[in-house]
Write a protein that holds these residues in place. Structure first.
Motif, PDB file in Angstrom:
ATOM      1  N   LYS A 152      26.433  61.483  40.123  1.00 37.50           N
ATOM      2  CA  LYS A 152      27.092  62.718  40.572  1.00 37.50           C
ATOM      3  C   LYS A 152      27.871  62.555  41.876  1.00 37.50           C
ATOM      4  CE  LYS A 152      26.097  67.636  41.092  1.00 37.50           C
ATOM      5  NZ  LYS A 152      25.056  68.672  41.023  1.00 37.50           N
ATOM      6  N   TYR A 153      27.375  61.686  42.795  1.00 34.43           N
ATOM      7  CA  TYR A 153      27.952  61.620  44.135  1.00 34.43           C
ATOM      8  C   TYR A 153      28.455  60.231  44.545  1.00 34.43           C
ATOM      9  CZ  TYR A 153      25.474  66.068  44.490  1.00 34.43           C
ATOM     10  OH  TYR A 153      25.009  67.336  44.281  1.00 34.43           O
ATOM     11  N   PHE A 174      21.861  60.674  41.524  1.00 34.37           N
ATOM     12  CA  PHE A 174      22.676  60.878  42.723  1.00 34.37           C
ATOM     13  C   PHE A 174      23.915  59.984  42.704  1.00 34.37           C
ATOM     14  CE2 PHE A 174      18.487  62.172  44.827  1.00 34.37           C
ATOM     15  CZ  PHE A 174      18.723  63.523  44.619  1.00 34.37           C
ATOM     16  N   LEU A 200      27.439  57.449  49.045  1.00 29.80           N
ATOM     17  CA  LEU A 200      27.377  58.729  48.339  1.00 29.80           C
ATOM     18  C   LEU A 200      28.207  59.763  49.081  1.00 29.80           C
ATOM     19  CD1 LEU A 200      23.528  58.841  47.638  1.00 29.80           C
ATOM     20  CD2 LEU A 200      25.336  58.056  46.084  1.00 29.80           C
ATOM     21  N   SER A 201      28.801  60.658  48.350  1.00 25.74           N
ATOM     22  CA  SER A 201      29.530  61.776  48.958  1.00 25.74           C
ATOM     23  C   SER A 201      28.574  62.566  49.841  1.00 25.74           C
ATOM     24  CB  SER A 201      30.086  62.673  47.860  1.00 25.74           C
ATOM     25  OG  SER A 201      30.450  63.931  48.376  1.00 25.74           O
ATOM     26  N   ARG A 224      28.263  65.514  49.981  1.00 23.98           N
ATOM     27  CA  ARG A 224      27.771  66.660  49.207  1.00 23.98           C
ATOM     28  C   ARG A 224      26.351  66.456  48.701  1.00 23.98           C
ATOM     29  NH1 ARG A 224      30.688  67.234  44.539  1.00 23.98           N
ATOM     30  NH2 ARG A 224      31.428  65.123  44.790  1.00 23.98           N
ATOM     31  N   VAL A 225      25.890  65.192  48.636  1.00 18.66           N
ATOM     32  CA  VAL A 225      24.519  64.920  48.191  1.00 18.66           C
ATOM     33  C   VAL A 225      23.511  65.565  49.141  1.00 18.66           C
ATOM     34  CG1 VAL A 225      24.164  62.716  49.401  1.00 18.66           C
ATOM     35  CG2 VAL A 225      23.027  63.120  47.212  1.00 18.66           C
TER      36      VAL A 225
END
Length: 111
Positions: A69-70, A66, A17-18, A20-21
């Protein structure tokens, strides 16, 4: 007559995951011991090939929010040696893998 799928066709998988999560309060709350040098990941299980399951997440089909989005990519180096396996083993391994990664400092979401 329908074909039966092989018994051992379930997989665990890990999605990078990025970072940003980390801005998501629910994600942060579940990972108080996160080592900032370790990545944020999602751990799941599926009866599909992990590549296909990841594509479905990214397309919004039965997607974890999640991952949708990421999600960046799969991390087969963390899971492929476990696969494939029977359903019960995959269900248990999903939880064990998430716990093990969290204990190793990864920030983990496992639903």
């Amino acid at each position: 007559m329908p074909r039966r799928q092989p018994r051992d066709h379930y997989h665990v998988y890990v999605v990078l995951l990025s970072e940003r999560v980390w801005n998501e309060p629910a994600f942060r709350k579940c990972n108080p011991g996160h080592d900032i040098v370790k990545p944020c990941v999602y751990v799941g299980m599926t009866g599909l090939d992990p590549d296909l399951r990841f594509d479905r997440h990214m397309a919004g089909v039965q997607a974890n929010r999640f991952v949708l989005k990421y999600g960046v990519r799969l991390m087969p180096e963390l899971y492929e040696f476990y696969n494939p396996m029977p359903y019960d083993a995959a269900r248990d391994m999903e939880v064990e893998l998430a716990i093990g990664l969290r204990e190793a400092g990864y920030a983990v979401w496992q639903a």
